[in-house]
Design an enzyme around this catalytic site. Structure first.
Site, PDB file in Angstrom:
ATOM      1  N   ASP A 287       0.860  -1.169   0.000  1.00  0.00           N
ATOM      2  CA  ASP A 287       0.000   0.000   0.000  1.00  0.00           C
ATOM      3  C   ASP A 287       0.910   1.238   0.000  1.00  0.00           C
ATOM      4  O   ASP A 287       2.131   1.152   0.136  1.00  0.00           O
ATOM      5  CB  ASP A 287      -0.961  -0.034   1.197  1.00  0.00           C
TER       6      ASP A 287
HETATM    7  C1  GLC Z   1      -4.261   4.320  -0.466  1.00  0.00           C
HETATM    8  C2  GLC Z   1      -5.211   3.205  -0.072  1.00  0.00           C
HETATM    9  C3  GLC Z   1      -5.300   2.096  -1.069  1.00  0.00           C
HETATM   10  C4  GLC Z   1      -5.116   2.621  -2.472  1.00  0.00           C
HETATM   11  C5  GLC Z   1      -3.702   3.160  -2.589  1.00  0.00           C
HETATM   12  C6  GLC Z   1      -3.389   3.694  -3.985  1.00  0.00           C
HETATM   13  O1  GLC Z   1      -3.454   4.628   0.637  1.00  0.00           O
HETATM   14  O2  GLC Z   1      -4.970   2.625   1.198  1.00  0.00           O
HETATM   15  O3  GLC Z   1      -6.568   1.470  -0.889  1.00  0.00           O
HETATM   16  O4  GLC Z   1      -5.314   1.580  -3.415  1.00  0.00           O
HETATM   17  O5  GLC Z   1      -3.439   4.155  -1.612  1.00  0.00           O
HETATM   18  O6  GLC Z   1      -4.159   4.785  -4.280  1.00  0.00           O
END
Ligand code: GLC
Length: 756
Positions: A287
């Site tokens: 993440d």
């Molecule tokens: C964010 C979210 C995740 C998302 C990622 C990319 O922090 O936690 O769900 O897919 O970043 O945008």
């Protein structure tokens, strides 16, 4: 050799030995094209494939560290995210494939959680449809639109299990039933990946956030509470297992720590369970910034330590933290990471690109013609409206306040959510355009605007309603024959980093509602929100309440059609609505304890002195515009042997004045097992539409998969034998039951009680 050299050699040998001893099983060799490409790559080119860089079409994290073009040209971008648009992505793919030494095309990811440009109801609302075909179709449309704009990787489905509506991301989830979550995960993966991943209208699905991200403490974002093995195996993991079994080609490792180890460094999750136990061969992406955050978690000393731990645990792609791209070369050269471990990660990424057809045609998805022809297409909007109508839940309808007559002459639409375009779309609205949104006010005008005066007042804002606002709203409502109150949350009050400590209606909306309801006119409250709210006061006073969630591009029209009886409310609650925040967590599949709560507080039973044990609205709750009789469940066999599937039948009769759709829900309870089991668990559902007086039968299967739970010896399996209480009814609080004997060996052995 000098003593120092000897020591160094011994140290290097020790490091190598420790790495070799814990080195993971090698990834399967890939096809010739990938292996040949891998063999040509330099160390820097390999590491560049592990770096995922955010563009600027959306902000989904606390920073953006690289410029996408320079990252591509420096060979430091195996993929990008938050970029879309056929022409723009075509240019990026051209840059990657013509201006770098090996011309490797890009993964292009985006958070398309409930539609790309055609915005569907938020995922929690989609769960309320209990309609897997509709959910799969919504994802198919989302993939069709997003892929035309060049996206080949969607960071969905979100499969976090949560029982705490204070957490803002319940809006993205399937609610509180892990079994329903598994069904939804399968449907979403099928919809996104289509029949072939190589097809230009398919994208790679990425199940997130693995794992336990929804088991928050206090509903606080990123907190990730302590999770027992049983909670992990019975609630958190099943939706992900279902998504992997459905063929998801990506999993996103979560921010939170499980048993003290954050997701991106948790080799128990990533290697032992995901890859070895489940056979997942796809890509694991971190993440946003999660690898570098290992330092903040206090499990990594510095970026090099963080990068080493993450790669070795099985994280293949570093989203935005730039830890891999700045640290891995030295780690490999120092032998702290095996070159083969790096190759395994690169191989999985190249295989995914090959599966997507990117080496054959990197521009197949960035099609301006297809983009113009499919994005926001009329039939897509119709599908979004149909889904919205199925998702809305009629919570209350005293004295048949609803449906309103289309012959009404003057209707008041009042409230801060009556005409909120962005709030109609909801959070995580991807490339949705608020200007596309049909708000509730616009929807009412479209439904009855030709025959009635539609009066409107905002009644202040979501956060503040002054006495003057209330006076103006009451004055306007007094002129109307019926009143529609549009209340709820701002879309930014749900989603990531949107936890709330209170679940009350924000601001002074309750005061506004009370003043208008006091006029005594036929009044309905339509709620726009992304989570269960505490509505006990409103429930006492409002004659009717319709839960509309954040219903998407056509949500206002869908709500208006329901209010005037042109469509019927079909949604059922995928998450319990508590009476108060103090009751949280409160959910349908609780365990009995040794002193279960009765209907009223009693001494020496579980529960509270100051509030009863029941929620305001239970899991599965939802009214219709007619009434139904549901008979007791009947079994096609009193005994279910191993490998068999029992069929549960329920007679249904429409006992009301209008054609309607009945939802029959099926729950089970293991009456005796080696571990204490929930008092009820959703294990099936079926719908039937009947005319007034119509009768029908719904049938639902119960196989061994529906009986399985994590066994004490560490495997997901049905119990040895036992009595299963099979329950059916319109919601989790209104059930009739029958006992099913489960005898796998057919021997009729009673459930074995373990010694321990
Ligand atoms: C964010 C979210 C995740 C998302 C990622 C990319 O922090 O936690 O769900 O897919 O970043 O945008």
């Amino acid at each position: 050799m000098t003593p120092r050299t000897i020591v160094r050699a011994a140290f290097a040998a020790a490091v190598l030995a420790s790495v070799l001893l814990t080195a993971p099983a090698h990834a399967q060799k890939a096809g010739k094209r990938v292996e040949d490409l891998l063999a040509k790559m330099t160390l820097e080119e390999k590491i560049g494939q592990l770096n995922l860089v955010s563009g600027h079409h959306a902000v989904t994290g606390p920073y953006t560290r690289s410029d996408v073009r320079s990252a591509i040209l420096k060979g430091e971008a195996g993929g990008l995210f938050n970029v879309y648009g056929a022409a723009y992505t075509r240019g990026l793919q051209e840059m990657a494939t013509t201006q770098t030494r090996l011309g490797i095309p890009l993964l292009l990811g985006f958070d398309v959680l409930h539609g790309y440009r055609t915005i569907f109801p938020v995922p929690l609302a989609q769960a309320a449809t209990f309609d897997m075909a509709a959910i799969e179709q919504a994802e198919r449309i989302a993939a069709t639109e997003a892929s035309a704009a060049g996206v080949n990787w969607i960071f969905a489905p979100m499969l976090d299990h949560s029982r705490d509506p204070r957490w803002g991301r319940v809006v993205e989830s399937f609610g509180e039933s892990a079994w329903l979550g598994a069904r939804i995960g399968e449907a979403r993966v099928r919809g996104l990946q289509g029949r072939s991943l190589k097809s230009p209208d398919s994208v790679a699905a990425c199940a997130k956030h693995f794992a336990g991200n929804g088991a928050t403490e206090g509903g606080r974002e990123y907190s990730g509470g302590d999770i027992s093995v049983r909670a992990m195996r019975d609630q958190q993991l099943p939706p992900f297992k279902a998504a992997v079994d459905a063929g998801a080609r990506c999993v996103m490792a979560a921010f939170n720590a499980v048993d003290g180890i954050p997701g991106v460094a948790n080799d128990t999750l990533l290697r032992d369970i995901l890859r070895r136990e489940w056979g997942f061969s796809g890509v694991v992406v971190s993440d946003f910034g999660a690898i570098e955050e290992l330092i903040v978690h206090g499990v990594a000393e510095n970026p090099a330590d963080a990068g080493r731990q993450a790669l070795r645990a099985g994280t293949d792609i570093d989203m935005e933290s730039r830890t891999f791209v700045t640290q891995l070369a030295a780690l490999v050269r120092e032998g702290k990471v095996l070159a083969s471990e790096l190759d395994d990660a690169v191989r999985r990424i190249l295989v995914l690109k090959e599966e997507l057809g990117l080496f054959d045609d990197p521009f197949a998805r960035s099609s301006p013609e297809r983009e113009a022809a499919t994005v926001g297409r009329a039939d897509h909007f119709q599908a979004a409206r149909a889904m919205a109508e199925k998702s809305m839940v009629l919570l209350k309808n005293d004295r048949d306040t609803l449906p309103f007559s289309t012959k009404l002459q003057r209707i008041a639409v009042i409230g801060p959510l009556a005409d909120g375009k962005a709030d109609t779309l909801g959070p995580w609205a991807a490339n949705g355009n608020p200007e596309d949104a049909t708000t509730l006010l616009a929807g009412v005008r479209r439904v009855v605007g030709d025959t009635a005066d539609v009066l409107h007042a905002t009644g202040g804002t979501i956060d503040r309603t002054s006495p003057a606002d209330i006076a103006a709203a009451v004055k306007l409502a007094a002129r109307a024959e019926a009143v529609i109150l549009a209340l709820g949350e701002r879309s930014t009050m749900s989603g990531e980093s949107a936890s709330r400590s209170s679940l009350d209606l924000p601001g002074d909306q309750l005061a506004l509602a009370r003043a208008v309801i006091a006029l005594g006119k036929p009044t309905v409250v339509v709620l726009f929100n992304g989570r269960p709210l505490t509505l006990e006061d409103l429930d006492r006073e409002a004659p009717a309440i319709l839960e509309a969630w954040f219903p998407g591009s056509e949500g206002g029209l869908a709500a208006a059609r329901i209010l005037f009886g042109l469509a019927e409310p079909q949604g059922r609650l995928p998450m319990t609505f508590p009476r108060s925040v103090g009751q949280i967590p409160i959910y349908h599949d609780e365990r009995p304890t040794g002193r279960p709560a009765g209907q009223q507080p009693k001494p020496y039973t579980t529960g509270y002195q100051d509030v009863g044990p029941t929620p305001l609205y239970p899991f599965g709750h939802g009214l219709t515009y007619t009434t139904f009789f549901m008979g007791p469940p009947r079994l096609d066999r009193p005994v279910m042997a191993g490998g068999e599937t029992a069929t549960v039948s329920v007679d249904v009769m429409n006992t009301g004045p209008r054609t309607g759709t009945a939802h029959v829900q099926l729950y089970i309870r293991h009456r005796l097992a080696r571990v204490s089991r929930p008092v009820k668990e959703l294990r099936g559902f079926a719908r039937i539409t009947l005319p007034p007086g119509g009768v029908g039968i719904v049938k639902m299967p119960i196989g061994e998969a529906e009986l399985a739970f994590w066994q004490p010896e560490g495997r997901m399996a049905p119990p040895e034998a036992g009595r299963i209480e099979v329950m059916a009814g319109p919601d989790s609080a209104t059930l009739k039951s029958i006992i099913l004997e489960y005898r796998p060996s057919g021997s009729g052995r009673q459930a074995q009680r373990s010694g321990g």
